[in-house]
Design a protein around this motif. Structure first.
Motif, mmCIF file in Angstrom:
data_model
loop_
_atom_site.group_PDB
_atom_site.id
_atom_site.type_symbol
_atom_site.label_atom_id
_atom_site.label_comp_id
_atom_site.label_asym_id
_atom_site.label_seq_id
_atom_site.Cartn_x
_atom_site.Cartn_y
_atom_site.Cartn_z
ATOM 1 N N VAL A 114 15.978 0.421 -2.018
ATOM 2 C CA VAL A 114 15.010 0.038 -2.958
ATOM 3 C C VAL A 114 14.707 0.991 -3.564
ATOM 4 C CG1 VAL A 114 13.248 -0.010 -1.394
ATOM 5 C CG2 VAL A 114 13.307 -1.831 -3.201
ATOM 6 N N GLY A 115 14.361 0.730 -5.052
ATOM 7 C CA GLY A 115 13.767 1.660 -5.978
ATOM 8 C C GLY A 115 12.341 2.129 -5.519
ATOM 9 N N GLY A 116 11.545 1.187 -5.245
ATOM 10 C CA GLY A 116 10.318 1.335 -5.103
ATOM 11 C C GLY A 116 9.522 0.135 -4.123
ATOM 12 N N ILE A 117 8.551 0.557 -3.326
ATOM 13 C CA ILE A 117 7.636 -0.647 -2.476
ATOM 14 C C ILE A 117 6.255 -0.797 -3.010
ATOM 15 C CG2 ILE A 117 7.244 -1.887 -0.546
ATOM 16 C CD1 ILE A 117 9.555 -0.210 0.762
ATOM 17 N N ASP A 118 5.801 -1.819 -3.500
ATOM 18 C CA ASP A 118 4.257 -1.877 -4.166
ATOM 19 C C ASP A 118 3.654 -2.159 -2.829
ATOM 20 O OD1 ASP A 118 2.533 -1.700 -5.962
ATOM 21 O OD2 ASP A 118 3.390 -3.039 -7.264
ATOM 22 N N ALA A 119 2.095 -1.933 -3.059
ATOM 23 C CA ALA A 119 1.279 -2.304 -2.089
ATOM 24 C C ALA A 119 1.148 -3.474 -1.525
ATOM 25 C CB ALA A 119 -0.247 -1.814 -2.742
ATOM 26 N N VAL A 175 9.416 7.206 3.169
ATOM 27 C CA VAL A 175 8.410 6.768 2.948
ATOM 28 C C VAL A 175 7.817 7.225 1.525
ATOM 29 C CG1 VAL A 175 7.214 9.118 3.528
ATOM 30 C CG2 VAL A 175 5.810 7.121 4.040
ATOM 31 N N SER A 176 8.554 7.838 0.702
ATOM 32 C CA SER A 176 8.318 8.237 -0.681
ATOM 33 C C SER A 176 8.494 6.913 -1.251
ATOM 34 C CB SER A 176 9.145 9.264 -0.910
ATOM 35 O OG SER A 176 10.544 8.839 -1.164
ATOM 36 N N LYS A 177 9.280 5.868 -1.022
ATOM 37 C CA LYS A 177 9.276 4.548 -1.980
ATOM 38 C C LYS A 177 8.105 3.839 -2.156
ATOM 39 C CE LYS A 177 13.744 5.676 -2.453
ATOM 40 N NZ LYS A 177 14.876 4.860 -2.207
ATOM 41 N N PHE A 178 7.176 4.184 -0.991
ATOM 42 C CA PHE A 178 5.915 3.308 -0.918
ATOM 43 C C PHE A 178 5.069 3.735 -1.901
ATOM 44 C CE2 PHE A 178 7.684 2.550 3.190
ATOM 45 C CZ PHE A 178 7.619 1.297 3.462
ATOM 46 N N GLY A 179 4.751 2.931 -3.091
ATOM 47 C CA GLY A 179 3.953 3.188 -4.146
ATOM 48 C C GLY A 179 4.832 3.910 -5.249
ATOM 49 N N ARG A 180 6.104 3.933 -5.318
ATOM 50 C CA ARG A 180 6.726 4.467 -6.287
ATOM 51 C C ARG A 180 7.031 3.317 -7.226
ATOM 52 N NH1 ARG A 180 13.114 6.307 -6.318
ATOM 53 N NH2 ARG A 180 13.100 7.703 -8.009
ATOM 54 N N THR A 198 5.240 5.561 8.961
ATOM 55 C CA THR A 198 4.394 4.770 8.389
ATOM 56 C C THR A 198 3.676 5.526 6.850
ATOM 57 O OG1 THR A 198 2.712 5.186 9.746
ATOM 58 C CG2 THR A 198 4.051 3.199 9.892
ATOM 59 N N PRO A 199 3.740 4.336 5.768
ATOM 60 C CA PRO A 199 3.080 5.013 4.585
ATOM 61 C C PRO A 199 1.529 5.275 4.770
ATOM 62 C CG PRO A 199 3.808 2.776 4.124
ATOM 63 C CD PRO A 199 4.163 3.257 5.561
ATOM 64 N N ARG A 200 0.853 5.987 3.959
ATOM 65 C CA ARG A 200 -0.591 5.871 3.745
ATOM 66 C C ARG A 200 -1.159 4.465 3.428
ATOM 67 N NH1 ARG A 200 1.361 7.665 -0.879
ATOM 68 N NH2 ARG A 200 0.316 7.120 -2.827
ATOM 69 N N PRO A 201 -2.365 4.172 3.738
ATOM 70 C CA PRO A 201 -3.021 3.101 3.040
ATOM 71 C C PRO A 201 -2.948 3.173 1.624
ATOM 72 C CG PRO A 201 -4.416 3.828 5.025
ATOM 73 C CD PRO A 201 -3.336 5.061 4.633
ATOM 74 N N PRO A 202 -3.022 2.093 0.732
ATOM 75 C CA PRO A 202 -2.851 0.440 1.582
ATOM 76 C C PRO A 202 -1.272 0.310 1.549
ATOM 77 C CG PRO A 202 -2.969 0.636 -0.975
ATOM 78 C CD PRO A 202 -3.011 2.093 -0.685
ATOM 79 N N PHE A 203 -0.366 1.043 1.359
ATOM 80 C CA PHE A 203 1.032 0.646 1.514
ATOM 81 C C PHE A 203 1.516 0.363 2.755
ATOM 82 C CE2 PHE A 203 0.425 3.362 -2.312
ATOM 83 C CZ PHE A 203 0.726 2.319 -3.432
ATOM 84 N N ASP A 204 0.493 0.847 3.857
ATOM 85 C CA ASP A 204 0.876 0.173 5.188
ATOM 86 C C ASP A 204 0.828 -1.176 5.413
ATOM 87 O OD1 ASP A 204 -1.730 0.637 4.836
ATOM 88 O OD2 ASP A 204 -2.086 1.381 7.158
ATOM 89 N N PRO A 216 7.223 8.945 -9.961
ATOM 90 C CA PRO A 216 7.779 8.860 -11.273
ATOM 91 C C PRO A 216 8.148 7.534 -11.709
ATOM 92 C CG PRO A 216 9.077 10.466 -9.768
ATOM 93 C CD PRO A 216 7.993 9.699 -8.897
ATOM 94 N N ARG A 217 7.746 7.355 -12.874
ATOM 95 C CA ARG A 217 8.178 5.972 -13.539
ATOM 96 C C ARG A 217 9.545 5.613 -13.905
ATOM 97 N NH1 ARG A 217 3.550 3.192 -15.237
ATOM 98 N NH2 ARG A 217 1.599 4.127 -15.182
ATOM 99 N N THR A 218 10.557 6.571 -14.002
ATOM 100 C CA THR A 218 11.878 6.408 -14.258
ATOM 101 C C THR A 218 12.434 7.038 -12.980
ATOM 102 O OG1 THR A 218 11.884 8.403 -15.432
ATOM 103 C CG2 THR A 218 11.497 6.548 -16.647
#
Length: 255
Positions: free
Chosen positions: A169-174, A205-210, A230-236, A58-60
């Motif tokens: 945190v709201g999200g974690i980028d790659a 783990v849902s925060k990775f890529g959010r 651990t999240p899926r690549p590339p977020f790991d 989600p973007r929001t």
């Protein structure tokens, strides 16, 4: 949970799903799975891939009550693990968010804590803790999240020095950048980190890529990072250099 909700949950947890795998998991035909995937993709909740689909973050931000029940098992595991890192008598900062609120619940058995927080849910969760001292800022309560993000709320963290700061945190980028939905959330989170002798980032783990718009900080800035798996690549990738600073609180690491 209906079948489409199960499919969406599988996609959210694993990043992507296959028609074949879902058919086996759900005990339905591949034709039925394809129909459900097409429906979810038409609703922009999944993105179609060859042989399956991937989750669209989600973007929001979602409503608080919705977020509170999402990934509840992972958040509970994270909270329990973080509680082992907090000794009796510690001074702690707690940020806004559902995971820090669950950490607060796990800390309710501690004695003599001093807690500085702008998260009313966390404060209420700790209100039964023995000998607890809870410090809250003034200002307008954000509803339905039940938190405070006024300038006074942000500056409150600068008036104290914590043994341990715990923040979500709201999200974690790659690339490991930390994201939130509003700029004051970033400033409050950074003030917590800067004012703590040991800063702990908690994220399922849902925060990775959010995706979220407000940028500030990096996953490597935290002294300890506690996630469920651990999240899926590339977020790991940004987690790899952390070594022993990374704690997996949940299930076996996802490959």
């Amino acid at each position: 949970m209906d079948r489409k909700a199960q499919i969406l949950d599988e996609a959210r947890r694993h990043g992507r799903v296959t028609v074949e795998g879902l058919a086996a998991t759900l005990g339905v035909s591949q034709h039925t799975v394809r129909r459900d995937l097409n429906s979810l993709c038409s609703e922009a909740r999944l993105r179609r891939l060859h042989g399956g689909a991937e989750y669209i973050a989600p973007r929001t931000n979602l409503p608080y009550q919705t977020r509170a029940i999402l990934n509840a098992e992972a958040k509970t595991a994270i909270a329990a693990r973080v509680a082992t890192l907090v000794p009796d008598g510690a001074t702690i900062f707690l940020s806004i968010g559902t995971t820090p609120a669950m950490v607060a619940g796990a800390l309710a058995g501690k004695r003599g804590l001093t807690v500085v927080t702008n998260n009313l849910n966390a404060a209420l969760a700790l209100s039964e803790a023995e000998d607890a001292r809870i410090i809250l800022p003034g200002g307008e309560l954000r509803l339905p999240d039940r938190d405070l993000l006024s300038e006074d709320a942000i500056e409150l963290f600068g008036a104290y020095r914590a043994d341990i700061g715990i923040f979500g945190v709201g999200g974690i980028d790659a690339d490991g950048s930390l994201l939130d939905f509003h700029e004051p959330e970033v400033r409050a989170r950074e003030r917590i980190r800067e004012g703590s002798r040991s800063a702990i980032l908690v994220a399922d783990v849902s925060k990775f890529g959010r995706r979220a718009a407000a940028l500030g900080g990096h996953v490597a800035d935290a002294d300890t990072v506690v996630i469920d798996r651990t999240p899926r690549p590339p977020f790991d990738a940004p987690l790899a250099p952390l070594g022993e600073r990374l704690i997996l609180a949940g299930s076996v690491a996802h490959v």
